[in-house]
Design an enzyme around this catalytic site. Sequence first.
Site, PDB file in Angstrom:
ATOM      1  N   HIS A  87       6.326  -7.579   2.871  1.00  0.00           N
ATOM      2  CA  HIS A  87       5.927  -8.870   3.442  1.00  0.00           C
ATOM      3  C   HIS A  87       5.411  -8.902   4.720  1.00  0.00           C
ATOM      4  O   HIS A  87       6.351  -9.592   5.498  1.00  0.00           O
ATOM      5  CB  HIS A  87       7.485  -9.372   2.915  1.00  0.00           C
ATOM      6  CG  HIS A  87       7.663  -9.185   1.661  1.00  0.00           C
ATOM      7  ND1 HIS A  87       9.113  -9.654   1.285  1.00  0.00           N
ATOM      8  CD2 HIS A  87       7.311  -8.712   0.473  1.00  0.00           C
ATOM      9  CE1 HIS A  87       9.137  -9.241  -0.122  1.00  0.00           C
ATOM     10  NE2 HIS A  87       8.185  -8.873  -0.486  1.00  0.00           N
TER      11      HIS A  87
HETATM   12  C1  LIG Z   1       5.934  -2.016  -3.521  1.00  0.00           C
HETATM   13  C2  LIG Z   1       5.666  -3.655  -3.304  1.00  0.00           C
HETATM   14  C3  LIG Z   1       6.315  -4.626  -3.963  1.00  0.00           C
HETATM   15  C4  LIG Z   1       6.134  -5.977  -4.024  1.00  0.00           C
HETATM   16  N1  LIG Z   1       7.049  -6.614  -4.384  1.00  0.00           N
HETATM   17  C5  LIG Z   1       6.835  -8.096  -4.464  1.00  0.00           C
HETATM   18  C6  LIG Z   1       7.698  -9.030  -5.003  1.00  0.00           C
HETATM   19  O1  LIG Z   1       8.422  -8.470  -5.808  1.00  0.00           O
HETATM   20  N2  LIG Z   1       7.334 -10.342  -4.898  1.00  0.00           N
HETATM   21  C7  LIG Z   1       6.431 -10.873  -3.989  1.00  0.00           C
HETATM   22  O2  LIG Z   1       6.353 -12.141  -3.994  1.00  0.00           O
HETATM   23  N3  LIG Z   1       5.636  -9.953  -3.337  1.00  0.00           N
HETATM   24  C8  LIG Z   1       5.699  -8.473  -3.541  1.00  0.00           C
HETATM   25  N4  LIG Z   1       4.970  -7.738  -2.868  1.00  0.00           N
HETATM   26  C9  LIG Z   1       3.768  -8.428  -2.244  1.00  0.00           C
HETATM   27  C10 LIG Z   1       2.628  -8.728  -3.030  1.00  0.00           C
HETATM   28  O3  LIG Z   1       2.178  -7.440  -3.568  1.00  0.00           O
HETATM   29  C11 LIG Z   1       1.448  -9.386  -2.058  1.00  0.00           C
HETATM   30  O4  LIG Z   1       1.993 -10.517  -1.529  1.00  0.00           O
HETATM   31  C12 LIG Z   1       0.333  -9.694  -2.876  1.00  0.00           C
HETATM   32  O5  LIG Z   1      -0.061  -8.677  -3.532  1.00  0.00           O
HETATM   33  C13 LIG Z   1      -0.950 -10.129  -1.960  1.00  0.00           C
HETATM   34  O6  LIG Z   1      -2.065 -10.621  -2.296  1.00  0.00           O
HETATM   35  P1  LIG Z   1      -3.435 -10.424  -1.415  1.00  0.00           P
HETATM   36  O7  LIG Z   1      -4.371 -10.555  -2.347  1.00  0.00           O
HETATM   37  O8  LIG Z   1      -3.342 -10.843  -0.273  1.00  0.00           O
HETATM   38  O9  LIG Z   1      -3.376  -8.766  -1.258  1.00  0.00           O
HETATM   39  P2  LIG Z   1      -3.542  -7.627  -2.513  1.00  0.00           P
HETATM   40  O10 LIG Z   1      -3.061  -8.063  -3.599  1.00  0.00           O
HETATM   41  O11 LIG Z   1      -2.950  -6.269  -1.779  1.00  0.00           O
HETATM   42  O12 LIG Z   1      -5.223  -7.372  -2.651  1.00  0.00           O
HETATM   43  C14 LIG Z   1      -6.108  -7.084  -1.408  1.00  0.00           C
HETATM   44  C15 LIG Z   1      -7.064  -6.275  -1.777  1.00  0.00           C
HETATM   45  O13 LIG Z   1      -8.030  -6.203  -0.910  1.00  0.00           O
HETATM   46  C16 LIG Z   1      -8.815  -4.961  -0.894  1.00  0.00           C
HETATM   47  N5  LIG Z   1      -9.452  -4.740   0.520  1.00  0.00           N
HETATM   48  C17 LIG Z   1      -8.633  -4.661   1.662  1.00  0.00           C
HETATM   49  N6  LIG Z   1      -9.386  -4.451   2.577  1.00  0.00           N
HETATM   50  C18 LIG Z   1     -10.613  -4.367   2.026  1.00  0.00           C
HETATM   51  C19 LIG Z   1     -12.135  -4.433   2.719  1.00  0.00           C
HETATM   52  N7  LIG Z   1     -12.356  -4.089   4.083  1.00  0.00           N
HETATM   53  N8  LIG Z   1     -13.235  -4.409   1.715  1.00  0.00           N
HETATM   54  C20 LIG Z   1     -12.854  -4.554   0.439  1.00  0.00           C
HETATM   55  N9  LIG Z   1     -11.665  -4.647  -0.134  1.00  0.00           N
HETATM   56  C21 LIG Z   1     -10.757  -4.506   0.708  1.00  0.00           C
HETATM   57  C22 LIG Z   1      -7.551  -3.993  -1.087  1.00  0.00           C
HETATM   58  O14 LIG Z   1      -7.846  -2.738  -1.710  1.00  0.00           O
HETATM   59  C23 LIG Z   1      -6.776  -4.778  -2.364  1.00  0.00           C
HETATM   60  O15 LIG Z   1      -7.185  -4.492  -3.660  1.00  0.00           O
HETATM   61  C24 LIG Z   1       4.949  -6.406  -3.068  1.00  0.00           C
HETATM   62  C25 LIG Z   1       4.205  -5.505  -2.452  1.00  0.00           C
HETATM   63  C26 LIG Z   1       4.382  -4.175  -2.510  1.00  0.00           C
HETATM   64  C27 LIG Z   1       3.490  -3.075  -1.912  1.00  0.00           C
END
Ligand SMILES: Cc1cc2nc3c(=O)[nH]c(=O)nc-3n(C[C@H](O)[C@H](O)[C@H](O)COP(=O)(O)OP(=O)(O)OC[C@H]3O[C@@H](n4cnc5c(N)ncnc54)[C@H](O)[C@@H]3O)c2cc1C
Lengths: 259, 571
Positions: free
Chosen positions: B501
């Site tokens: 987080h």
């Molecule tokens: C083990 C684990 C457990 C979790 N449990 C919880 C939970 O229970 N509750 C909760 O609220 N949150 C939880 N989280 C957090 C949650 O997963 C994230 O808050 C959420 O996925 C964030 O969304 P996002 O789109 O910002 O990032 P992500 O879902 O991670 O997506 C980002 C994407 O961008 C891509 N990317 C990155 N850089 C580049 C680039 N330069 N070019 C192209 N693509 C790129 C990545 O490959 C990825 O696919 C958990 C996380 C983990 C790791």
Amino acid sequence: MADQDKKDPLLEKRTSRRSFLKNSGLTVGGLIVGGAVGTLIGRETNETTTTVDPKKAPTPQGDGKANPNAALMFFTPNQFDIANAAVERIFPADDNGPGAQELLVAYFIDHQLASGWGMNAKEYMSGPFYPGEETQGYQGSLNRQEIFTVGLQAIENHSKEKYEKSFVELSGEEQDAVLTDFQDGNVEMKGVSSNYFFNLLRSTTIEGVYADPLYGGNANMAGWELKKYPGHQMSYFNMIEQEEFEVIEPKSLSSQHNH
Amino acid sequence: MATTLPKTDVVLIGVGWTGGILAAELTKKGYQVVGLERGRGRSTSDFIMVHDELRYALRYDLMQDLSKETITFRNNDKMRALPMRQYGSFLLGTDLGGSGVHWNGQTWRFLPYDFQIRTMTEERYGKDKIPEDMMLQDWGITYDELEPYFDQFDQMAGISGEENPHGGKRSNPYPTGPMKHTPVMTLFKEACENLGYKPFTQPSANLSESYTNPDGIARAACQYCGFCERFGCEYGAKADPTVTVLPVAESTGKFDLRTHANVVEILHEGNRATGVRFIDVQSGEEFIQPAEVVAVTSYVLNNVRLLLQSGIGKPYDPKTGTGVIGKNYAYQNMCASTTGFFEEREFNVYAGAGSLGMCVDEFNGDNFDHSNLNFLHGANIFLGQLGKRPIQNNAVKPDTPSWGAKFKEESIKYHNRSISFNAQGASMPFRYHYLDLDPTYKDAFGNPLLRMTYDFKEQDNEMSKFMASKTEEIMKEMGASEIIVMKEKGPYNIVPYQSTHNTGGVIMGDDPSTSALNSYLQMWDFENIFVPGASAFPHNSGYNPTGTVGALSYRAAEGIDLYLKNGGSLV
Ligand SMILES: Cc1cc2nc3c(=O)[nH]c(=O)nc-3n(C[C@H](O)[C@H](O)[C@H](O)COP(=O)(O)OP(=O)(O)OC[C@H]3O[C@@H](n4cnc5c(N)ncnc54)[C@H](O)[C@@H]3O)c2cc1C
Ligand code: SF4
């Protein structure tokens, strides 16, 4: 049949090896020659260990055949022996059930070291390298293969310094004392602290006890049975609310793949 | 050298939760959306062999390859930042669906207090209550304004739960009922009730029952398989982008997904983004994707890095306190870890789900009086039954060695006879906690790594001690014969896993001089760049972030639609 009446397989093996050696032309005046193969045979002949021979553990299929997975991808036989003795001290056989040797943990470690993980393939290994603070995590340039190589050698050296014997020849208590020196960070090592190596050895041992048997350890899922852990099950939907504890016969991923 | 592709309405940098939500919402509205995802495609069929603790939980099969890209870390700016060479404190997702594939699914709405934290704290305790170096600020949006977007996320994902007595008002009940209760949960629930608290079931994106969402996406109920967080769900029961929003985007025919496409730069002319430059990591070819709107959806850390690397927005300078990009990095104060031993009972703790559990919120946010306390905000106290996997769980009593016969005996004996829970504490922003570009270390493309400067403060330690007194009391009430409680916090250490987080760095607010984004997640000084994600949080609450991240993504989708229609700053 009473225990004494059983033929001692270890003794039998020794006898047959001895006669093999005599007739093989590998000895000169009682000393073994014959390069790597010769030393290998000699090494086995000199075996004094009384613990379980992991190579004889049955295959997971229980068909009585020798386990083809019990061979080495990375360790030299000598490294294997040290590792095999050390893991048993970390997770020993006792009244609760098998220890790390019987669970084939040293094979698990060998196979893991041969994988990308052993070469830190998915980790940042570019320089420059600086020592760093504890809060910054591992900052060495050695990969896990190198750490184990250095570490097992250091175990051997430390045993000889402390007891004038090889690690595998030490009593259990002496082996514990050696390992404790590593755990406490009291052994000089190049490129990595002895404490780091010990923790890696410890955590990899526990992995080998409890990882799915597909990786070569946790033989016959006996590690899981210690914790009454059912391994891979499709669903607990119908019992998640249940009050009573339930021991479920464990299943490995091979059941999923081969069904 | 780079091949320029046809222009699109919207380009997404990364296709995880934030990117996926934008893809669905904007294609439904008729826009052409290009999704650039650095990793591979993913679907439930990847997870037939997923019940493998070693591969997923310890070898991080689904996580970003750190040999190509990581961050550097130091506790303070007197230290030399060094690369996070191996995983520890947090895990970074990659591939289609991002961390959304291997999250737990614990789904929260931040409290009304969170969004107006400075105003409400000053009102109740006076200005002096907030330490000078604590960069507390309001979010530029209130809970009530955000409520419809929270609801959208809940409906889309089918969140299971029951009313939180301390939560903000809801326009709709949870779309699916609470998860099933296990004996461990019941024990915790009764103990909390005996102490006068109001426990409730953890809100969950692991479906408690089969569910069809407003987009017509039908999913099966959770099987409590015990391989959830760090793993993908082979049943599609856990809401993740690949089983919810992405099929919707795809069905419109307007979503052009490109995997293996690593974005390295946001291109701009003056104060306007023109598109992005990316590298196809399979062929090594370089492309330019022109777009009307650039949505930065690459998770908190890369959101910050891509902006800094592209020279977009004013970098934060902790010495002068000016600039915004990289400011208010915060984390999660996971504290008061409490383990109880039960000699007489064995529990079926091998079963579980990523967001199966009970919690109490009496000591979260400003739900309790802080007048005589040396910290602000609080924590959600949460007992989870996630599936106790044997490699990572080896509870032993104090003074037991960590190896050898005694260790073996106890770690076996107490595997099903011990229960652990903790408090998930809020994390406040401080002046010297920030993100910038590392001067030394580079990624696989030769670009600088992101540098994190962060430590725990007295605030965190005080909160930890307070929460430990509460968790210990609950564990006693549960009848444990022996209890271990972690009271004090040491310095922040990047080695032990704590929480994924990470928050802040591109924060929202109501003032362009102290925030990077307005309430539509639109950059103040680059009107066609939107940055949804936890990077927008000015501080982190005592909850998991994704419920709020989801709401902000729906808000951003609306903002992008408004911008594409009318142009200009939306606030
Ligand atoms: C083990 C684990 C457990 C979790 N449990 C919880 C939970 O229970 N509750 C909760 O609220 N949150 C939880 N989280 C957090 C949650 O997963 C994230 O808050 C959420 O996925 C964030 O969304 P996002 O789109 O910002 O990032 P992500 O879902 O991670 O997506 C980002 C994407 O961008 C891509 N990317 C990155 N850089 C580049 C680039 N330069 N070019 C192209 N693509 C790129 C990545 O490959 C990825 O696919 C958990 C996380 C983990 C790791
Ligand atoms: S616990 Fe439930 S939601 Fe999680 S992976 Fe298993 S079946 Fe899916």
